[in-house]
Design an enzyme around this catalytic site. Structure first.
Site, PDB file in Angstrom:
ATOM      1  N   GLY A 115       3.194  -0.372 -19.267  1.00 44.28           N
ATOM      2  CA  GLY A 115       3.378   0.747 -20.197  1.00 44.28           C
ATOM      3  C   GLY A 115       4.656   0.620 -20.999  1.00 44.28           C
ATOM      4  CB  SER A 129      -6.622  -6.126 -12.375  1.00 42.92           C
ATOM      5  OG  SER A 129      -6.277  -7.250 -11.597  1.00 42.92           O
ATOM      6  CB  SER A 130      -7.805 -11.400 -13.284  1.00 43.94           C
ATOM      7  OG  SER A 130      -6.743 -11.454 -12.345  1.00 43.94           O
ATOM      8  CB  CYS A 131      -8.330  -8.509  -8.484  1.00 44.16           C
ATOM      9  SG  CYS A 131      -8.251  -6.738  -8.698  1.00 44.16           S
ATOM     10  CE1 TYR A 181      -5.927  -3.868  -9.520  1.00 41.46           C
ATOM     11  CE2 TYR A 181      -5.278  -1.578  -9.300  1.00 41.46           C
ATOM     12  CZ  TYR A 181      -5.263  -2.770 -10.008  1.00 41.46           C
ATOM     13  OH  TYR A 181      -4.600  -2.841 -11.208  1.00 41.46           O
ATOM     14  CE  LYS A 212      -6.816  -0.641 -12.687  1.00 43.48           C
ATOM     15  NZ  LYS A 212      -6.315   0.226 -13.792  1.00 43.48           N
ATOM     16  CG  HIS A 242       1.632  -8.349  -8.384  1.00 45.56           C
ATOM     17  ND1 HIS A 242       1.914  -7.160  -9.015  1.00 45.56           N
ATOM     18  CD2 HIS A 242       0.310  -8.298  -8.069  1.00 45.56           C
ATOM     19  CE1 HIS A 242       0.824  -6.431  -9.097  1.00 45.56           C
ATOM     20  NE2 HIS A 242      -0.166  -7.098  -8.543  1.00 45.56           N
ATOM     21  CG  ASP A 268      -3.688 -18.997   1.148  1.00 42.50           C
ATOM     22  OD1 ASP A 268      -4.197 -20.024   1.634  1.00 42.50           O
ATOM     23  OD2 ASP A 268      -2.454 -18.854   1.002  1.00 42.50           O
TER      24      ASP A 268
HETATM   25  O1  GFB Z   1       0.444 -11.769  -6.479  1.00 37.44           O
HETATM   26  P1  GFB Z   1      -0.236 -11.554  -5.158  1.00 37.44           P
HETATM   27  O2  GFB Z   1       0.411 -10.599  -4.226  1.00 37.44           O
HETATM   28  O3  GFB Z   1      -1.700 -11.010  -5.412  1.00 37.44           O
HETATM   29  O4  GFB Z   1      -0.427 -12.949  -4.364  1.00 37.44           O
HETATM   30  P2  GFB Z   1      -3.061 -11.709  -5.895  1.00 37.44           P
HETATM   31  C1  GFB Z   1      -0.784 -14.098  -5.036  1.00 37.44           C
HETATM   32  C2  GFB Z   1      -0.650 -15.278  -4.089  1.00 37.44           C
HETATM   33  O5  GFB Z   1       0.763 -15.509  -3.886  1.00 37.44           O
HETATM   34  C3  GFB Z   1      -1.245 -15.086  -2.680  1.00 37.44           C
HETATM   35  C4  GFB Z   1       1.020 -15.712  -2.515  1.00 37.44           C
HETATM   36  O6  GFB Z   1      -1.862 -16.289  -2.308  1.00 37.44           O
HETATM   37  C5  GFB Z   1      -0.016 -14.834  -1.822  1.00 37.44           C
HETATM   38  O7  GFB Z   1      -0.180 -15.250  -0.471  1.00 37.44           O
HETATM   39  N1  GFB Z   1       2.415 -15.358  -2.204  1.00 37.44           N
HETATM   40  C6  GFB Z   1       3.356 -16.251  -1.792  1.00 37.44           C
HETATM   41  C7  GFB Z   1       2.969 -14.142  -2.257  1.00 37.44           C
HETATM   42  N2  GFB Z   1       4.513 -15.629  -1.518  1.00 37.44           N
HETATM   43  C8  GFB Z   1       4.300 -14.297  -1.812  1.00 37.44           C
HETATM   44  C9  GFB Z   1       5.152 -13.162  -1.727  1.00 37.44           C
HETATM   45  O8  GFB Z   1       6.324 -13.229  -1.310  1.00 37.44           O
HETATM   46  N3  GFB Z   1       4.604 -11.972  -2.127  1.00 37.44           N
HETATM   47  C10 GFB Z   1       3.315 -11.870  -2.581  1.00 37.44           C
HETATM   48  N4  GFB Z   1       2.863 -10.669  -2.976  1.00 37.44           N
HETATM   49  N5  GFB Z   1       2.465 -12.947  -2.638  1.00 37.44           N
HETATM   50  C11 GFB Z   1      -3.417  -9.376  -6.981  1.00 37.44           C
HETATM   51  C12 GFB Z   1      -4.145  -8.124  -6.580  1.00 37.44           C
HETATM   52  O9  GFB Z   1      -3.939 -10.434  -6.160  1.00 37.44           O
HETATM   53  O10 GFB Z   1      -3.668  -9.744  -8.312  1.00 37.44           O
HETATM   54  C13 GFB Z   1      -3.759  -7.002  -7.491  1.00 37.44           C
HETATM   55  O11 GFB Z   1      -3.801  -7.804  -5.217  1.00 37.44           O
HETATM   56  C14 GFB Z   1      -3.923  -7.420  -8.934  1.00 37.44           C
HETATM   57  O12 GFB Z   1      -4.570  -5.912  -7.233  1.00 37.44           O
HETATM   58  C15 GFB Z   1      -3.222  -8.716  -9.208  1.00 37.44           C
HETATM   59  O13 GFB Z   1      -5.274  -7.571  -9.208  1.00 37.44           O
HETATM   60  C16 GFB Z   1      -3.471  -9.173 -10.638  1.00 37.44           C
HETATM   61  O14 GFB Z   1      -2.854 -12.453  -7.159  1.00 37.44           O
HETATM   62  O15 GFB Z   1      -3.658 -12.451  -4.747  1.00 37.44           O
END
Ligand code: GFB
Length: 315
Positions: free
Chosen positions: A18, A109-111, A138, A142, A181, A271
């Protein structure tokens, strides 16, 4: 809407997306931009949302407000992600219709796409397979928002557009390590490890999943471009069309931060989706391509982070 004369409402203007939209509209000369905060407009309160929209009747509404988070937050707060996102979009989309708002843009979102989709993922792949379990609530919310827009267009003749950004990062991101993220989390962790003089920094999962990352100011530019062209067609993916492994991302973050330690992978963390690269040919055909490369974007995001210490200041 090409002319800066129109009244535009951005919901979620305090958040990363935003606030990027607000910056981009200001840069484009739009002066009638409403950016109510949570105190002024509780998006979970249907009566308040309908009253606000009836009072202000914007020419264009950006739905950038959502309950968002990374893989761990999505997996832990499943009911909150489903309930709050359903309520926010239903209150805004139905309220916009009741107030006679003809055009809006809903950000998803792409998810939303199936976990095991052919890559790159096309808009037509929606609902062709099971979702990634870690963020299914989520994603369902969406998808419901996309279907709400399509249904109000077909039943009431509205021009409500849905766009699906890939993973985003940039100024005003969330740096809470439990709920953020991956990109902001790695920036924060590499920065802290550097300041502490640690030998290693921890990356969740195996490092093998692949992710596409779009700098949030590019997303805002794409959204305003679609608004200005009067686009009111079907779902549009917004991304760069390129992805990297989490291991490659972690290395790039270390290079930008200037941390030279070793990466330790925490296999106890999920993952998530193996890969979710978006097909952006529809967006390209609509006249837009991303321009901020990943390393430049990470540096800009780092310099805008609340914990960033300018090298000159540190000296
Ligand atoms: O960005 P992320 O949390 O969400 O995780 P997604 C992406 C990848 O990064 C996963 C790895 O494989 C995680 O295991 N990763 C590595 C980490 N280190 C870290 C860390 O310290 N923190 C986090 N968070 N991840 C999201 C959706 O999925 O994508 C949301 O949950 C949204 O709802 C977003 O759609 C665009 O990319 O897997």
């Amino acid at each position: 809407m090409n002319l800066p004369s129109g009244k535009i409402l951005i919901t979620g203007a305090r958040g990363m997306v935003g606030s990027a939209l607000a910056r981009r509209l200001a840069a484009g000369g739009y002066t009638q931009v409403l950016t109510p905060g949570r105190a002024e407009l509780d998006l979970l309160d249907q009566r308040a949302v309908h009253a606000y929209l009836a009072e202000h009747r914007p020419d264009y509404l950006f739905i950038a407000a959502a309950k968002v988070g990374g893989i761990q937050a999505n997996n832990q707060y499943r009911a909150d992600f489903l309930y709050q996102n359903l309520l926010i979009e239903a209150n805004l989309i139905h309220g916009a219709h009741l107030a006679g708002v003809q055009r809006l843009m809903f950000l998803g979102s792409s998810c939303i796409y199936p976990r095991d989709c052919p890559q790159p993922i096309r808009e037509e792949d929606l609902l062709t397979g099971p979702l990634e379990p870690t963020n299914e609530p989520y994603a369902i919310a969406k998808i419901a928002g996309i279907k709400l827009c399509e249904s109000y267009n077909r039943q009431y003749g509205r021009q409500y557009v849905s766009v699906m950004p890939t993973n985003l990062y940039g100024p005003n991101d969330n740096y809470d390590l439990a709920n953020s993220h991956v990109l902001p989390a790695l920036l924060r962790k590499a920065h802290d490890a550097k300041l502490r003089g640690d030998a290693t920094y921890t990356v969740w999962g195996s490092g093998t999943p692949m992710r596409e990352f779009l700098y949030v100011d590019d997303l805002a530019d794409a959204c305003v471009h679609l608004m200005q062209t009067g686009y009111d067609g079907p779902l549009v993916n917004i991304g760069t069309g390129e992805d990297v492994t989490i291991r490659e991302l972690a290395q790039t973050v270390m290079d930008v931060v200037g941390f030279a330690g070793d990466i330790v992978f925490d296999a106890s963390k999920p993952d998530g989706t193996p890969r979710k690269l978006l097909d952006v040919s529809r967006l390209k055909a609509l006249g837009w391509t991303a321009r901020t490369d990943l390393k430049t974007g990470i540096r800009l995001a780092y310099e805008a982070a609340p914990f960033y210490v300018d090298a000159a200041e540190a000296a």
